[in-house]
Design an enzyme around this catalytic site. Sequence first.
Site, PDB file in Angstrom:
ATOM      1  N   ASP A 235      -3.829   2.187  -5.207  1.00 33.88           N
ATOM      2  CA  ASP A 235      -2.473   2.149  -4.627  1.00 33.88           C
ATOM      3  C   ASP A 235      -2.219   0.908  -3.780  1.00 33.88           C
ATOM      4  O   ASP A 235      -1.352   0.908  -2.929  1.00 33.88           O
ATOM      5  CB  ASP A 235      -2.214   3.414  -3.792  1.00 33.88           C
ATOM      6  CG  ASP A 235      -2.837   3.358  -2.403  1.00 33.88           C
ATOM      7  OD1 ASP A 235      -3.890   2.703  -2.253  1.00 33.88           O
ATOM      8  OD2 ASP A 235      -2.257   3.953  -1.483  1.00 33.88           O
ATOM      9  N   GLU A 236      -2.980  -0.136  -4.045  1.00 32.90           N
ATOM     10  CA  GLU A 236      -2.955  -1.277  -3.140  1.00 32.90           C
ATOM     11  C   GLU A 236      -3.045  -2.587  -3.912  1.00 32.90           C
ATOM     12  O   GLU A 236      -3.848  -2.702  -4.838  1.00 32.90           O
ATOM     13  CB  GLU A 236      -4.228  -1.154  -2.312  1.00 32.90           C
ATOM     14  CG  GLU A 236      -4.183  -1.553  -0.917  1.00 32.90           C
ATOM     15  CD  GLU A 236      -5.611  -1.501  -0.365  1.00 32.90           C
ATOM     16  OE1 GLU A 236      -5.918  -2.394   0.412  1.00 32.90           O
ATOM     17  OE2 GLU A 236      -6.398  -0.607  -0.721  1.00 32.90           O
TER      18      GLU A 236
ATOM     19  N   ASP B 279       0.873  -1.185   0.000  1.00 36.43           N
ATOM     20  CA  ASP B 279       0.000   0.000   0.000  1.00 36.43           C
ATOM     21  C   ASP B 279       0.907   1.231   0.000  1.00 36.43           C
ATOM     22  O   ASP B 279       1.788   1.372   0.844  1.00 36.43           O
ATOM     23  CB  ASP B 279      -0.880  -0.027   1.258  1.00 36.43           C
ATOM     24  CG  ASP B 279      -1.956   1.047   1.236  1.00 36.43           C
ATOM     25  OD1 ASP B 279      -3.091   0.746   1.630  1.00 36.43           O
ATOM     26  OD2 ASP B 279      -1.659   2.191   0.850  1.00 36.43           O
TER      27      ASP B 279
HETATM   28  P1  TTP Z   1      -5.309   4.927   1.120  1.00 31.80           P
HETATM   29  O1  TTP Z   1      -4.252   3.935   0.762  1.00 31.80           O
HETATM   30  O2  TTP Z   1      -6.388   4.500   2.049  1.00 31.80           O
HETATM   31  O3  TTP Z   1      -4.645   6.207   1.778  1.00 31.80           O
HETATM   32  P2  TTP Z   1      -3.286   6.922   1.441  1.00 31.80           P
HETATM   33  O4  TTP Z   1      -2.490   6.160   0.439  1.00 31.80           O
HETATM   34  O5  TTP Z   1      -3.540   8.335   1.083  1.00 31.80           O
HETATM   35  O6  TTP Z   1      -2.553   6.921   2.844  1.00 31.80           O
HETATM   36  P3  TTP Z   1      -1.894   5.680   3.594  1.00 31.80           P
HETATM   37  O7  TTP Z   1      -2.040   4.474   2.737  1.00 31.80           O
HETATM   38  O8  TTP Z   1      -0.457   6.066   3.789  1.00 31.80           O
HETATM   39  O9  TTP Z   1      -2.627   5.597   4.885  1.00 31.80           O
HETATM   40  O10 TTP Z   1      -6.004   5.451  -0.185  1.00 31.80           O
HETATM   41  C1  TTP Z   1      -5.298   5.650  -1.406  1.00 31.80           C
HETATM   42  C2  TTP Z   1      -5.791   6.905  -2.088  1.00 31.80           C
HETATM   43  O11 TTP Z   1      -7.192   6.845  -2.268  1.00 31.80           O
HETATM   44  C3  TTP Z   1      -5.535   8.170  -1.310  1.00 31.80           C
HETATM   45  O12 TTP Z   1      -4.239   8.710  -1.529  1.00 31.80           O
HETATM   46  C4  TTP Z   1      -6.639   9.062  -1.781  1.00 31.80           C
HETATM   47  C5  TTP Z   1      -7.780   8.137  -2.136  1.00 31.80           C
HETATM   48  N1  TTP Z   1      -8.810   8.160  -1.075  1.00 31.80           N
HETATM   49  C6  TTP Z   1      -9.929   8.973  -1.249  1.00 31.80           C
HETATM   50  O13 TTP Z   1     -10.053   9.625  -2.292  1.00 31.80           O
HETATM   51  N2  TTP Z   1     -10.845   9.029  -0.266  1.00 31.80           N
HETATM   52  C7  TTP Z   1     -10.730   8.343   0.909  1.00 31.80           C
HETATM   53  O14 TTP Z   1     -11.580   8.438   1.795  1.00 31.80           O
HETATM   54  C8  TTP Z   1      -9.577   7.520   1.095  1.00 31.80           C
HETATM   55  C9  TTP Z   1      -9.384   6.742   2.373  1.00 31.80           C
HETATM   56  C10 TTP Z   1      -8.647   7.461   0.081  1.00 31.80           C
HETATM   57 MG    MG Z   2      -2.143   4.094   0.593  1.00 30.99          MG
END
Ligand code: TTP
Ligand code: MG
Length: 423
Positions: free
Chosen positions: A134-135, A21
């Site tokens: 992103d996962e 992730d």
């Molecule tokens: P995540 O992987 O949940 O969050 P992140 O990568 O920003 O942070 P981290 O993994 O370090 O905790 O989500 C990936 C992307 O998805 C994030 O950059 C933006 C988008 N997203 C939204 O648009 N709305 C949301 O509520 C969430 C959780 C994520």
């Molecule tokens: Mg992320």
Amino acid sequence: MPQRGRLPGASGPDQIVCHADIDCFYASCERLRESALRGEPVVVGMGYEPGTTNGAVATASYEAREFGVESAQAISQALDALPRKIDAAKADDQSVEKAGFYRPVDMEYYESVASDIKAILHERADTVREVSIDEAYLDLTERVEWGGELRSFAAELKAEIREEVGVTASLGIAPTMSAAKVASDHDKPDGLVVVEPGDVQSFFSDLDVEEVHGVGPVTAAEMREMGIETAGDLATADPARLEAAFGERGRRVHRFARGEDGREVEPKGRPKSFSRESAFTEATTDEERQRERLQTLAEAVAGRADQRGVLYQTIGIKVVTPPFDVHTRANSLSGPVADEELVVDVATELFEEFDGEEIRKLGVRVSNLSFGSESQPSLAAFSGETDADSEDESVDAGAVSKGQPIGSDVEPPEGQSSLRDFD
Ligand code: TTP
Ligand code: MG
């Protein structure tokens, strides 16, 4: 502890699952193209511009999170916690130090960065399940053994993503998908958490119940009212009571908290390209070395595509000249091919433009892929759209056909709805 309590049909104690992730993904993408944002509080979202009031935070950099800004928060609340730098600079009563940069969402750009990351993941594992932008889950069972080898593999994968793409990933490696997911979240950002088969239950026991995969903040609050504070409490709770309160999901999170998860990593999503890059120890003008390197890369890329039974229609090169100028060139063919010699020839031809230049790094990429041997429906979808898309293809990070995620020509786009899939 052996695989006590695994579900019938579990894939066995030998499964090695890696969940990857990317850290604060959209904010990391913004930092890639705007270096002034590095190390600063960054908020990506909609609705902060003058005249607009409603909107939400998509993500915040870890620096911005320290001010209390988080995903899905109302932008007005984020602005209260962390004013815009530009406003703080104008107003005397606000400190610029305690302000941040706000940027709008640019999905097309984030998709292109995601595509480069996914290409690396597909190179490193044969089975990849992409679950959001992103996962992804990787099945590493056939690639590595638990222990030192696995740790070096993970460190190399993280380094490759950092060096080739420029963002950091957090990795969690465990014998089940749900434990791997929790592990990748456990030490963010830039984390690497390995939970070996015997340690799953002890890893879970002290975790806050909200960390269990599938337990959101609302469920966690209800569980706390029931006296379930930790994943360990959840693991020993009465499953019938959990089912009464939360339905089937109650039983599922109970199993997850016990480290029981029989799911195998089912492939989803396909590589959008195959590429190989290689840097010279020192920038060189030696044309023979340059050409030899290019040829080796071209052969490696063609070999990889061949191994996966994939055809390609676009062949490109990447040339990095000092200090760090990245040049990409690509040629699209009239139809999909699998032809090593052609990759070498096209790459060499494209490279002629750089005759006599000092070069730091070279790369070769094939894209516009066709998965002919795997499934007919995808091939049909692919054939129907190649003409429209091929003109836009190039090997640089901006290789996105207008308004569409990369690769939507080879399979149905997963869309935003899949972003928060329970997967
Ligand atoms: P995540 O992987 O949940 O969050 P992140 O990568 O920003 O942070 P981290 O993994 O370090 O905790 O989500 C990936 C992307 O998805 C994030 O950059 C933006 C988008 N997203 C939204 O648009 N709305 C949301 O509520 C969430 C959780 C994520
Ligand atoms: Mg992320």
